[in-house]
Design a protein around this motif. Structure first.
Motif, PDB file in Angstrom:
ATOM      1  N   GLU A 107      41.192  34.742  54.667  1.00  0.00           N
ATOM      2  CA  GLU A 107      40.870  36.091  54.197  1.00  0.00           C
ATOM      3  C   GLU A 107      41.657  36.332  52.920  1.00  0.00           C
ATOM      4  OE1 GLU A 107      40.189  39.385  57.228  1.00  0.00           O
ATOM      5  OE2 GLU A 107      41.550  38.042  58.297  1.00  0.00           O
ATOM      6  N   THR A 108      41.061  36.028  51.800  1.00  0.00           N
ATOM      7  CA  THR A 108      41.774  36.115  50.533  1.00  0.00           C
ATOM      8  C   THR A 108      41.850  37.567  50.076  1.00  0.00           C
ATOM      9  OG1 THR A 108      40.855  33.947  49.968  1.00  0.00           O
ATOM     10  CG2 THR A 108      41.906  35.186  48.204  1.00  0.00           C
ATOM     11  N   GLY A 109      43.083  38.045  49.883  1.00  0.00           N
ATOM     12  CA  GLY A 109      43.269  39.416  49.429  1.00  0.00           C
ATOM     13  C   GLY A 109      43.755  39.530  48.004  1.00  0.00           C
ATOM     14  N   LEU A 110      44.331  38.441  47.463  1.00  0.00           N
ATOM     15  CA  LEU A 110      44.915  38.493  46.120  1.00  0.00           C
ATOM     16  C   LEU A 110      44.975  37.094  45.528  1.00  0.00           C
ATOM     17  CD1 LEU A 110      46.640  39.951  43.850  1.00  0.00           C
ATOM     18  CD2 LEU A 110      48.645  39.341  45.225  1.00  0.00           C
ATOM     19  N   HIS A 162      39.573  25.957  33.915  1.00  0.00           N
ATOM     20  CA  HIS A 162      40.866  26.604  33.711  1.00  0.00           C
ATOM     21  C   HIS A 162      41.152  27.489  34.921  1.00  0.00           C
ATOM     22  CE1 HIS A 162      44.082  29.052  32.017  1.00  0.00           C
ATOM     23  NE2 HIS A 162      44.172  28.202  31.024  1.00  0.00           N
ATOM     24  N   ALA A 163      42.394  27.488  35.381  1.00  0.00           N
ATOM     25  CA  ALA A 163      42.752  28.242  36.589  1.00  0.00           C
ATOM     26  C   ALA A 163      42.451  29.726  36.437  1.00  0.00           C
ATOM     27  CB  ALA A 163      44.235  28.035  36.910  1.00  0.00           C
ATOM     28  N   ARG A 164      42.602  30.261  35.223  1.00  0.00           N
ATOM     29  CA  ARG A 164      42.300  31.686  35.011  1.00  0.00           C
ATOM     30  C   ARG A 164      40.831  31.971  35.288  1.00  0.00           C
ATOM     31  NH1 ARG A 164      43.275  31.760  29.945  1.00  0.00           N
ATOM     32  NH2 ARG A 164      41.172  31.063  29.540  1.00  0.00           N
ATOM     33  N   GLU A 165      39.942  31.137  34.771  1.00  0.00           N
ATOM     34  CA  GLU A 165      38.508  31.356  34.959  1.00  0.00           C
ATOM     35  C   GLU A 165      38.111  31.164  36.425  1.00  0.00           C
ATOM     36  OE1 GLU A 165      36.809  32.535  32.385  1.00  0.00           O
ATOM     37  OE2 GLU A 165      38.728  32.414  31.344  1.00  0.00           O
ATOM     38  N   VAL A 166      38.733  30.204  37.101  1.00  0.00           N
ATOM     39  CA  VAL A 166      38.446  30.003  38.521  1.00  0.00           C
ATOM     40  C   VAL A 166      38.913  31.208  39.323  1.00  0.00           C
ATOM     41  CG1 VAL A 166      38.818  28.516  40.520  1.00  0.00           C
ATOM     42  CG2 VAL A 166      38.617  27.497  38.252  1.00  0.00           C
ATOM     43  N   ALA A 167      40.071  31.773  38.949  1.00  0.00           N
ATOM     44  CA  ALA A 167      40.571  32.964  39.641  1.00  0.00           C
ATOM     45  C   ALA A 167      39.614  34.138  39.471  1.00  0.00           C
ATOM     46  CB  ALA A 167      41.960  33.324  39.114  1.00  0.00           C
ATOM     47  N   VAL A 168      39.060  34.288  38.272  1.00  0.00           N
ATOM     48  CA  VAL A 168      38.095  35.367  38.029  1.00  0.00           C
ATOM     49  C   VAL A 168      36.857  35.157  38.900  1.00  0.00           C
ATOM     50  CG1 VAL A 168      36.543  36.361  36.299  1.00  0.00           C
ATOM     51  CG2 VAL A 168      38.920  35.878  35.707  1.00  0.00           C
ATOM     52  N   LEU A 169      36.357  33.928  38.956  1.00  0.00           N
ATOM     53  CA  LEU A 169      35.187  33.640  39.782  1.00  0.00           C
ATOM     54  C   LEU A 169      35.495  33.843  41.266  1.00  0.00           C
ATOM     55  CD1 LEU A 169      33.921  30.413  37.966  1.00  0.00           C
ATOM     56  CD2 LEU A 169      32.866  32.666  37.909  1.00  0.00           C
ATOM     57  N   ARG A 170      36.690  33.461  41.674  1.00  0.00           N
ATOM     58  CA  ARG A 170      37.046  33.631  43.088  1.00  0.00           C
ATOM     59  C   ARG A 170      37.188  35.109  43.433  1.00  0.00           C
ATOM     60  NH1 ARG A 170      41.066  30.077  46.885  1.00  0.00           N
ATOM     61  NH2 ARG A 170      40.331  31.037  48.816  1.00  0.00           N
ATOM     62  N   GLY A 171      37.724  35.888  42.501  1.00  0.00           N
ATOM     63  CA  GLY A 171      37.805  37.316  42.737  1.00  0.00           C
ATOM     64  C   GLY A 171      36.436  37.931  42.950  1.00  0.00           C
ATOM     65  N   VAL A 189      33.704  36.247  44.098  1.00  0.00           N
ATOM     66  CA  VAL A 189      33.140  35.740  45.352  1.00  0.00           C
ATOM     67  C   VAL A 189      33.805  36.401  46.561  1.00  0.00           C
ATOM     68  CG1 VAL A 189      32.971  33.693  46.821  1.00  0.00           C
ATOM     69  CG2 VAL A 189      32.391  33.536  44.395  1.00  0.00           C
ATOM     70  N   ALA A 190      35.142  36.478  46.548  1.00  0.00           N
ATOM     71  CA  ALA A 190      35.880  36.981  47.707  1.00  0.00           C
ATOM     72  C   ALA A 190      36.037  38.491  47.704  1.00  0.00           C
ATOM     73  CB  ALA A 190      37.259  36.328  47.762  1.00  0.00           C
ATOM     74  N   GLY A 191      35.750  39.136  46.559  1.00  0.00           N
ATOM     75  CA  GLY A 191      35.967  40.573  46.478  1.00  0.00           C
ATOM     76  C   GLY A 191      37.428  40.949  46.628  1.00  0.00           C
ATOM     77  N   CYS A 192      38.328  40.112  46.091  1.00  0.00           N
ATOM     78  CA  CYS A 192      39.764  40.328  46.260  1.00  0.00           C
ATOM     79  C   CYS A 192      40.394  40.817  44.963  1.00  0.00           C
ATOM     80  CB  CYS A 192      40.438  39.035  46.715  1.00  0.00           C
ATOM     81  SG  CYS A 192      40.353  37.691  45.516  1.00  0.00           S
ATOM     82  N   ALA A 193      41.663  41.188  45.047  1.00  0.00           N
ATOM     83  CA  ALA A 193      42.416  41.593  43.864  1.00  0.00           C
ATOM     84  C   ALA A 193      42.740  40.370  43.016  1.00  0.00           C
ATOM     85  CB  ALA A 193      43.696  42.312  44.286  1.00  0.00           C
ATOM     86  N   VAL A 194      42.774  40.566  41.697  1.00  0.00           N
ATOM     87  CA  VAL A 194      43.089  39.486  40.756  1.00  0.00           C
ATOM     88  C   VAL A 194      44.088  40.016  39.743  1.00  0.00           C
ATOM     89  CG1 VAL A 194      42.199  37.862  39.049  1.00  0.00           C
ATOM     90  CG2 VAL A 194      40.793  38.462  41.035  1.00  0.00           C
ATOM     91  N   VAL A 195      45.140  39.232  39.492  1.00  0.00           N
ATOM     92  CA  VAL A 195      46.150  39.591  38.497  1.00  0.00           C
ATOM     93  C   VAL A 195      46.369  38.400  37.581  1.00  0.00           C
ATOM     94  CG1 VAL A 195      48.538  40.284  38.092  1.00  0.00           C
ATOM     95  CG2 VAL A 195      47.298  41.209  40.053  1.00  0.00           C
ATOM     96  N   ILE A 196      46.257  38.648  36.265  1.00  0.00           N
ATOM     97  CA  ILE A 196      46.601  37.644  35.251  1.00  0.00           C
ATOM     98  C   ILE A 196      47.851  38.173  34.560  1.00  0.00           C
ATOM     99  CG2 ILE A 196      45.807  36.309  33.277  1.00  0.00           C
ATOM    100  CD1 ILE A 196      44.061  35.968  35.755  1.00  0.00           C
ATOM    101  N   GLY A 197      48.978  37.468  34.683  1.00  0.00           N
ATOM    102  CA  GLY A 197      50.239  37.992  34.179  1.00  0.00           C
ATOM    103  C   GLY A 197      50.956  37.039  33.251  1.00  0.00           C
TER     104      GLY A 197
END
Length: 672
Positions: free
Chosen positions: A256-259, A279-288, A290-298
């Protein structure tokens, strides 16, 4: 003769994705499930099938009651493991990553799912309770505009998306641990992606302190096969709610991905060097998505790609006010900040270490603080030139660049040697003018440490870089000479930082040179104590350069916006989407001609491959043709059409068994 096989009674058809390297076979194939495998052959498990007469591995994507296939069916040979390692969420992410980067799902799955370790898989395990919510930490997220609201949204299992601009001196591992702990306490999982092992160790330590060791696992390529698979299974089974890892951890199969957090997205380590080069950033955006989870790029700095996420409205801008930034930032001084400074030190523009830098170092050491000295290159003198005509010094054997590996001494050290073949050349003569004298073009960390040791006798000198990276240092007076990216963390912060040879970073022939330079500078400057405590940073670069001004003002957001505007004017990512097609000229031409590119596509090239780029094969291809690169540029709205067209064209070449390999990279880190 063996007994006749009987198909499963319920959903007898398994749709299997074979792990095959050929692009035209990137699709599911239907197989019958034998009754004896009915219980284990579930979606997500690894299986073995017979394909074209040989056994290959694959994953069951789904079980179906019927099939559209009209021919003869093959049978599942066996279920390798009943562990459902390909979750529904990761399967969707894999599909989207393959589409985004014109790759195959088999290539993405090799990045997402590690090899099986049977002994580890059989170990007993037990699902524990979610960790308790961490205690709130003072001076944390409330320092940022809307920071408290953002943290509240995380705690309430909402899905906020933000680009976080960390304050100078910020304890960023603790801030990420607070977010992850809040998510884990709600019963969901958090994935924290960092560039390297040093960052991973710091974040794991912070998360362990807040949420407990049982709730945290660290994933990195340096782990052995057994340990890596054991930790990966802990993420899959939900026994560890917080996953910290390097780039491939963005695919961690949390239930259950929340973040999902990506720290310092400008670091090259977050760009996958294997096909399809995501790139991990782009995969994180796509995963956010798909999973409807929070995403933070810092990060301390900001990339143009991250700024696009804010400008488009996809993510919120999580920044502090200017008053708060000034209160946390050290004093930052650049060359030619004033005519008075130049009058006091007329040679400052030409000096490698001007008087203002010496004064800052002397003041910090006198107050019992450490001084960080950042240099762009490791080694002693990594680049040499003729002392008379300034022509680059090249090896007479292979034409590689000559370097001075160490200072001259009675043991013969100090002889210039080739950086390619390693052959020393004690009798060097310039190929252009015949002179014997050599001069340093770039001074490395070793030579810098030697010079500073003589300038500050009695002061401890620490060298960090190359194969000897120092992770942490206790607080105290010391000169720490480090290459970029290898800066040790000093307890309590440094009293001063000297950023040397700025021209060597800014002058690189790279689209991202300015962005990368500011990222390196800000990462080092963020380790210095605030101005109110006497902290000072001296950057040896012309203050009139926009990148230097962004550092002096501590304005990474403005710099990212200007970088985007510059790339928009010339038509480079992220203002557009661009594909780099590498290979022989005939293979490139065949691929491009067969691709149904969007009408807006613009072809650039072909040209020679950028320096340092390598294809999966070395040198020339089978036909003896040297590799080239062609760029295909389209507006951002046509990025999906470009990727689809190139993927279909590559699949067609694969089906035709066309000769000559071709590599496709969408929005590559290095363009030319």
């Amino acid at each position: 003769m063996g007994a006749e096989r009987v198909a499963a009674e319920v959903d007898p058809v398994a749709r299997v994705l074979p792990m095959l390297p050929l692009a035209h076979l990137d699709r599911e194939f239907d197989y019958l499930v034998p009754r004896e495998l009915e219980a284990d052959a579930q979606p997500g498990v690894r299986v073995r099938i017979r394909f074209a007469g040989r056994l290959v591995d694959g994953f069951i994507v789904s079980r179906e009651a019927t099939s559209d296939h009209q021919g003869k069916f093959g049978w599942l040979e066996r279920v390798i493991s009943s562990e459902r390692v390909l979750t529904a969420e990761i399967a969707q992410v894999v599909d989207r990553v393959a589409e985004r980067y014109a790759g195959t799902r088999a290539d993405v799955l090799r990045l997402a799912v590690p090899p099986r370790h049977a002994k580890v898989e059989a170990e007993p395990w037990e699902l524990g309770e979610p960790p308790p919510a961490p205690e709130p930490i003072e001076n944390g997220w409330h320092l940022y505009r809307f920071g408290d609201a953002f943290l509240s949204a995380i705690r309430e299992s909402k899905s906020p998306r933000a680009v976080w601009q960390a304050l100078p001196g910020e304890n960023w591992p603790l801030r990420l641990a607070e977010l992850a702990g809040a998510v884990a306490a709600s019963g969901k999982s958090a994935i924290l992606v960092v560039p390297d092992q040093r960052d991973l160790d710091r974040v794991v330590a912070a998360c362990t302190e807040l949420s407990g060791a049982d709730a945290v696992v660290g994933l990195s390529a340096g782990l052995g096969p057994a340990m890596r698979y054991r930790r990966w299974l802990a993420a899959l089974r939900g026994t560890a709610r917080i996953v910290v890892g390097t780039r491939s951890a963005v695919f961690a199969p949390t239930p259950e991905t929340g973040l999902v957090v990506v720290w310092d997205d400008g670091d090259d380590n977050l760009s996958e060097p294997r096909s399809p080069y995501p790139h991990a950033r782009e995969v994180a955006v796509l995963r956010g998505y798909v999973a409807g989870c929070a995403v933070v790029i810092g990060g301390f700095s900001r990339t143009a790609e991250a700024q696009v996420l804010v400008d488009s409205g996809w993510a919120h801008d999580l920044v502090a006010t200017r008053d708060v930034v000034r209160a946390h930032a050290p004093k930052i001084t650049a060359l030619a900040d004033s005519d008075q400074a130049l009058a006091r030190d007329p040679g400052a523009r030409a000096a490698r270490l001007p008087a203002i830098a010496f004064a800052a170092a002397r003041r910090a050491l006198g107050e019992g603080n450490g001084v960080l000295v950042q240099v762009p290159r490791r080694g002693y003198v990594p680049t040499l030139a003729c002392g008379k005509c300034r022509a680059p010094a090249r090896c007479r054997r292979c034409n590689g660049p000559l370097a001075l590996p160490a200072a001259a001494g009675p043991d013969g050290a100090g002889t210039p040697a080739c950086r390619w073949c390693g052959v020393a050349d004690a009798a060097y003569r310039c190929h252009a003018c015949g002179a014997k004298a050599l001069r340093a073009v770039v001074v490395g960390a070793g030579r810098t440490a030697e010079e500073l040791g003589r300038a500050f006798p009695g002061v401890k000198v620490v060298l960090s870089g190359g194969g000897d990276v120092v992770k942490e240092l206790p607080h105290g007076p010391a000169l720490v000479v480090s290459t970029v990216g290898a800066e040790p963390v000093m307890t309590g912060g440094y009293g001063a930082a000297l950023l040397l040879d700025g021209w060597a970073l800014l002058g690189r022939p790279d689209l991202r040179a300015a962005e990368e330079t500011l990222r390196r500078w800000m990462s080092a400057a963020a380790m210095v104590i605030p101005l109110s405590e006497g902290g000072e940073v001296v950057v040896v670069a012309d203050s009139g350069i926009p990148t230097v001004q962004a550092l002096v003002r501590w304005d990474p957001v403005g710099h990212a916006q200007s970088q985007f505007e510059e790339r928009d004017e010339v038509g480079f990512p992220p203002a557009v989407h661009m594909a780099a097609i590498d290979g022989g000229s005939a293979a490139i031409a065949e691929l491009v001609e067969s691709a149904e590119l969007p009408a807006s596509a613009v072809l650039l090239g072909p040209v020679e491959l950028p320096a340092g780029e390598r294809l999966p094969y070395s040198g020339e291809d089978e036909s003896g043709v040297a590799p080239e690169r062609m760029l295909v540029r389209v507006p951002r709205k046509d990025g999906r059409g470009l990727a689809d067209a190139l993927a279909h064209a590559r699949a067609a070449r694969s089906a035709r068994k066309s000769s000559g390999p071709v590599r496709i990279q969408i929005d590559p880190r290095r363009i030319g």
